[in-house]
Design a protein around this motif. Structure first.
Motif, PDB file in Angstrom:
ATOM      1  N   GLN A   2       0.854  -1.198   0.000  1.00  0.00           N
ATOM      2  CA  GLN A   2       0.000   0.000   0.000  1.00  0.00           C
ATOM      3  C   GLN A   2       0.879   1.232   0.000  1.00  0.00           C
ATOM      4  OE1 GLN A   2      -3.456   0.127   2.641  1.00  0.00           O
ATOM      5  NE2 GLN A   2      -2.793   2.153   3.303  1.00  0.00           N
ATOM      6  N   SER A   4      -3.677   3.523  -1.919  1.00  0.00           N
ATOM      7  CA  SER A   4      -3.839   2.597  -3.031  1.00  0.00           C
ATOM      8  C   SER A   4      -3.083   1.315  -2.709  1.00  0.00           C
ATOM      9  CB  SER A   4      -3.313   3.198  -4.340  1.00  0.00           C
ATOM     10  OG  SER A   4      -4.200   4.175  -4.822  1.00  0.00           O
ATOM     11  N   HIS A  27      -1.619  -2.509  -4.148  1.00  0.00           N
ATOM     12  CA  HIS A  27      -1.125  -3.132  -5.369  1.00  0.00           C
ATOM     13  C   HIS A  27      -0.732  -4.576  -5.080  1.00  0.00           C
ATOM     14  CE1 HIS A  27      -0.925   1.003  -6.841  1.00  0.00           C
ATOM     15  NE2 HIS A  27      -0.375   1.281  -5.671  1.00  0.00           N
ATOM     16  N   THR A  67      -9.989   4.173 -10.704  1.00  0.00           N
ATOM     17  CA  THR A  67      -9.845   4.541  -9.294  1.00  0.00           C
ATOM     18  C   THR A  67     -11.215   4.869  -8.728  1.00  0.00           C
ATOM     19  OG1 THR A  67      -9.457   6.872  -9.817  1.00  0.00           O
ATOM     20  CG2 THR A  67      -7.510   5.472  -9.599  1.00  0.00           C
ATOM     21  N   VAL A  81      -8.390   6.254  -5.212  1.00  0.00           N
ATOM     22  CA  VAL A  81      -7.683   5.088  -4.673  1.00  0.00           C
ATOM     23  C   VAL A  81      -7.876   3.898  -5.603  1.00  0.00           C
ATOM     24  CG1 VAL A  81      -7.560   3.482  -2.726  1.00  0.00           C
ATOM     25  CG2 VAL A  81      -7.946   5.903  -2.310  1.00  0.00           C
ATOM     26  N   GLN A  82      -6.796   3.149  -5.831  1.00  0.00           N
ATOM     27  CA  GLN A  82      -6.829   1.930  -6.629  1.00  0.00           C
ATOM     28  C   GLN A  82      -6.493   0.762  -5.705  1.00  0.00           C
ATOM     29  OE1 GLN A  82      -3.600   1.470  -9.459  1.00  0.00           O
ATOM     30  NE2 GLN A  82      -5.031   0.630 -10.945  1.00  0.00           N
TER      31      GLN A  82
END
Length: 182
Positions: A78, A83, A85, A106, A110-111
């Motif tokens: 993070q 976000s 990953h 997003t 945020v992703q």
């Protein structure tokens, strides 16, 4: 027999997430209650191993969530903007492969992609949050993540690959996204 895991004497958070058939436990810990780092614990030798965090800009935390018998672990990192990953981690080569759906979009800036499990056949499972804020589960073949084919971004230089997504409706309005080559 139960054994408490304490990777550091000053750890205030320790989460054991998965154990494989070889007795290797994976999880994460924190000394300050916020910044988290992964660990492996060998139940045979009673020793901890601490993989280096990914070298990524604005890294905030790393969580290891699963490990298989072939030395592959999964989880996510993070950043400071929250976000998340997904990643695969090879215990033998000590390398990360980063996995994000390039079409994810997003939600409120945020992703989110998390890889939450891996089996001995190299199949991974996890979820991502789409641009509308809907969590979508997925599974994929991990071997397809290291070469041309399916799934997303490999920051080790392979680049983006287009995914074909097929949403399947289940009872109670649950959706599961299945990824395949297009």
């Amino acid at each position: 027999m139960e054994r408490l895991l304490n990777p550091l004497s000053n750890a205030v958070v320790t989460n054991a997430q998965s154990i494989n058939d070889n007795g290797l436990v994976t999880g994460f810990y924190s000394a300050d209650g916020q910044h988290q780092h992964g660990f492996f614990f060998n139940t045979t030798t009673g020793t901890f191993t601490f993989p280096a965090d990914p070298v990524e800009p604005n890294l905030f935390l790393t969580q290891f969530l699963g490990v298989n018998d072939n030395g592959l672990a999964v989880g996510y990192w993070q950043d400071n903007a929250a976000s998340q990953h997904g990643f695969l981690y090879d215990l033998n080569t000590k390398t990360y492969t980063f996995v994000d759906d390039p079409n994810i979009g997003t939600n409120n800036g945020v992703q989110i992609t998390q890889i939450t499990g891996i089996n001995d056949a190299g199949r991974i499972a996890g979820f991502y949050v789409d641009g509308n804020g809907v969590q979508r589960g997925f599974y994929a073949d991990a071997s397809s993540l290291t070469g041309a084919g399916v799934f997303g971004v490999n920051r080790l230089g392979i680049g983006c690959h287009r995914l074909a997504q097929k949403a399947i409706d289940f009872p109670l309005a649950t959706k599961f996204a299945v990824f395949s080559t297009a």
